[in-house]
Each structure stands twice: as C-alpha cells, then as structure tokens.
Write a protein that holds these residues in place. Structure first.
Motif, PDB file in Angstrom:
ATOM      1  N   GLY A   1       0.797  -1.224   0.000  1.00  0.00           N
ATOM      2  CA  GLY A   1       0.000   0.000   0.000  1.00  0.00           C
ATOM      3  C   GLY A   1       0.826   1.267   0.000  1.00  0.00           C
ATOM      4  O   GLY A   1       0.280   2.369   0.119  1.00  0.00           O
ATOM      5  N   LYS A   2       2.127   1.148  -0.182  1.00  0.00           N
ATOM      6  CA  LYS A   2       2.994   2.323  -0.126  1.00  0.00           C
ATOM      7  C   LYS A   2       2.699   3.323  -1.232  1.00  0.00           C
ATOM      8  O   LYS A   2       2.769   4.534  -1.009  1.00  0.00           O
ATOM      9  CB  LYS A   2       4.465   1.910  -0.171  1.00  0.00           C
ATOM     10  N   SER A   3       2.358   2.844  -2.431  1.00  0.00           N
ATOM     11  CA  SER A   3       2.063   3.767  -3.535  1.00  0.00           C
ATOM     12  C   SER A   3       0.825   4.599  -3.230  1.00  0.00           C
ATOM     13  O   SER A   3       0.782   5.805  -3.499  1.00  0.00           O
ATOM     14  CB  SER A   3       1.872   2.995  -4.840  1.00  0.00           C
ATOM     15  N   THR A   4      -0.188   3.947  -2.667  1.00  0.00           N
ATOM     16  CA  THR A   4      -1.404   4.663  -2.277  1.00  0.00           C
ATOM     17  C   THR A   4      -1.087   5.716  -1.224  1.00  0.00           C
ATOM     18  O   THR A   4      -1.567   6.861  -1.299  1.00  0.00           O
ATOM     19  CB  THR A   4      -2.441   3.670  -1.729  1.00  0.00           C
ATOM     20  N   GLN A   5      -0.278   5.352  -0.249  1.00  0.00           N
ATOM     21  CA  GLN A   5       0.044   6.300   0.821  1.00  0.00           C
ATOM     22  C   GLN A   5       0.932   7.437   0.333  1.00  0.00           C
ATOM     23  O   GLN A   5       0.798   8.574   0.798  1.00  0.00           O
ATOM     24  CB  GLN A   5       0.689   5.557   1.992  1.00  0.00           C
ATOM     25  N   ALA A   6       1.818   7.162  -0.596  1.00  0.00           N
ATOM     26  CA  ALA A   6       2.622   8.244  -1.174  1.00  0.00           C
ATOM     27  C   ALA A   6       1.723   9.254  -1.874  1.00  0.00           C
ATOM     28  O   ALA A   6       1.903  10.470  -1.740  1.00  0.00           O
ATOM     29  CB  ALA A   6       3.638   7.664  -2.152  1.00  0.00           C
ATOM     30  N   ARG A   7       0.737   8.754  -2.583  1.00  0.00           N
ATOM     31  CA  ARG A   7      -0.200   9.636  -3.276  1.00  0.00           C
ATOM     32  C   ARG A   7      -1.043  10.439  -2.283  1.00  0.00           C
ATOM     33  O   ARG A   7      -1.255  11.645  -2.461  1.00  0.00           O
ATOM     34  CB  ARG A   7      -1.096   8.809  -4.191  1.00  0.00           C
ATOM     35  N   HIS A   8      -1.515   9.781  -1.225  1.00  0.00           N
ATOM     36  CA  HIS A   8      -2.309  10.489  -0.208  1.00  0.00           C
ATOM     37  C   HIS A   8      -1.505  11.617   0.429  1.00  0.00           C
ATOM     38  O   HIS A   8      -2.027  12.719   0.643  1.00  0.00           O
ATOM     39  CB  HIS A   8      -2.769   9.514   0.882  1.00  0.00           C
ATOM     40  N   LEU A   9      -0.234  11.339   0.747  1.00  0.00           N
ATOM     41  CA  LEU A   9       0.575  12.371   1.384  1.00  0.00           C
ATOM     42  C   LEU A   9       0.803  13.538   0.436  1.00  0.00           C
ATOM     43  O   LEU A   9       0.737  14.707   0.846  1.00  0.00           O
ATOM     44  CB  LEU A   9       1.914  11.787   1.837  1.00  0.00           C
ATOM     45  N   ALA A  10       1.064  13.245  -0.830  1.00  0.00           N
ATOM     46  CA  ALA A  10       1.256  14.315  -1.802  1.00  0.00           C
ATOM     47  C   ALA A  10       0.018  15.198  -1.897  1.00  0.00           C
ATOM     48  O   ALA A  10       0.112  16.438  -1.906  1.00  0.00           O
ATOM     49  CB  ALA A  10       1.596  13.727  -3.172  1.00  0.00           C
TER      50      ALA A  10
END
Length: 209
Positions: free
Chosen positions: A17-26
């Motif tokens: 889920g790291k890609s999803t979380q990177a997008r959320h943080l951005a």
C-alpha cells in the motif's frame, strides 16, 4: 536563496500500500500549499522509465542480481539528475515511491553478499538519502495476494513468490532498526485513511512546515 526541499520516500514489500500512501501524502501537502513532486522508482524520468520496463517485466530469472543492481543504479542516477535534485534545489517536497532502500533489499537479499556492493555503488553514484522514509509494514501473504490481484505486466518480482516477500519484510524491518532516525515503520494493515493520518502526523512531528 530558496530553502532546500524535503525528500520523503516510501518503502515496503509488494502490495503493502505504499504507492497509495505516497499519493495520499502528496495530495495532503498540496492542499496545505506545499509544492510537491510525486515520483517513483524505478522511473521518475524519461530514461529511468525505459529502464523500468526492462527490470519489472519478463521472467524472474531474466536478470542476475548483479545486473539488476547496475540497471537500478543507472535509472536512479538519471532520476536524481533530472527530477529529484532540481526539485529539492527549488525548495519543493519530493515524495518518492521507493528509493535506494529497495535496492538494498531486493538485490542485496537475493544475493546476500551484495549488500556491501549496493551501498558502495550508492555512495559513489547517488550520494543522497531521504530525509524521512515511511516503511509500510504488512503481512507478506496478504500483501502478495493484493499485489497479484492488480494483474499488471510489472509482476516480475511478485513472481519470485512468498518466500522472497517474507525475506524482504524481515529485511526492511532490520533496515528500520539500522536507520532509526530516518525510517518510520507504519502498520499498513489498517484502513488507508487511518494509515494516512498517522503518516501526516509523523511527518509534521519530524519536519513541521
């Protein structure tokens, strides 16, 4: 002078889920008015994206660990020159889905004697570590099931099977103990919005705007 930017990376096993979380943080930081570059590895620049297709597609035994190390480092160098350093120099926040820690794990663990080579090549050709790394931790079986369900062409590392994912998880957690000032372990088994809130709070605590 423009203040140097902030470099944040996300790491974890495939399907964590790291890609999803990177997008959320951005998205969260942009909503606060920050200038953000959301990028990924391998990739993030035209040349690096071409190398991405080479290393993430095809049979698991397409490349040796040594060849992969050279390909990933070449992609990272182009990414660094064309995307990461210019953004940081202009004061932007760079959020990267994977960086050198993935090479330390994926290539360093496939051939356990390669970790020293990975680090030496990183010092010679890259010379940059993130200011903060979020390690999204997840059960390897659940993560692999999620990763395989995506059914994309980029499944070469997933095709190595559960055994590699288990070794990778243990390796990433050991890396967090090795670099405790930089790597923050986040439980990725919870609802995405709960995970995202913890990441934002952790970033704010360590690097307030």
């Amino acid at each position: 002078m423009t203040a140097p930017g902030l470099f944040v990376s996300f790491e974890g096993i495939d399907g964590s889920g790291k890609s999803t979380q990177a997008r959320h943080l951005a998205e969260s930081l942009r909503a606060r008015g920050r200038e953000v570059v959301l990028t990924r590895e391998p990739g993030g620049s035209p040349g690096a994206e071409e190398i991405r297709a080479l290393v993430l597609q095809g049979a698991p035994d397409r490349w040796s660990a040594e060849t992969e190390l050279l390909l990933f480092t070449a992609a990272r160098r182009d990414h660094l020159e064309r995307t990461i350093r210019p953004a940081l120099a202009s004061g932007q926040t760079v959020i990267c889905d994977r960086f050198a820690d993935s090479t330390r794990m994926y290539q360093g663990l496939r051939r356990e004697d390669l970790r020293g080579t990975v680090d030496a090549l990183h010092r010679l050709m890259i010379g940059l570590e993130p200011d903060l790394t979020f390690l999204i931790d997840m059960d390897p079986q659940a993560a692999l099931t999620r990763a395989k369900a995506r059914a994309t062409a980029e499944e070469r590392f997933e095709d190595f099977g559960l055994g590699l994912q288990q070794r990778l998880r243990a390796g990433f957690l050991a890396l967090a103990r090795e670099f405790p000032q930089r790597v923050v372990v986040i439980d990725g088994a919870r609802a995405p919005e709960v995970v995202a809130a913890e990441i934002r709070a952790s970033l704010d605590a360590r690097h307030p705007a």
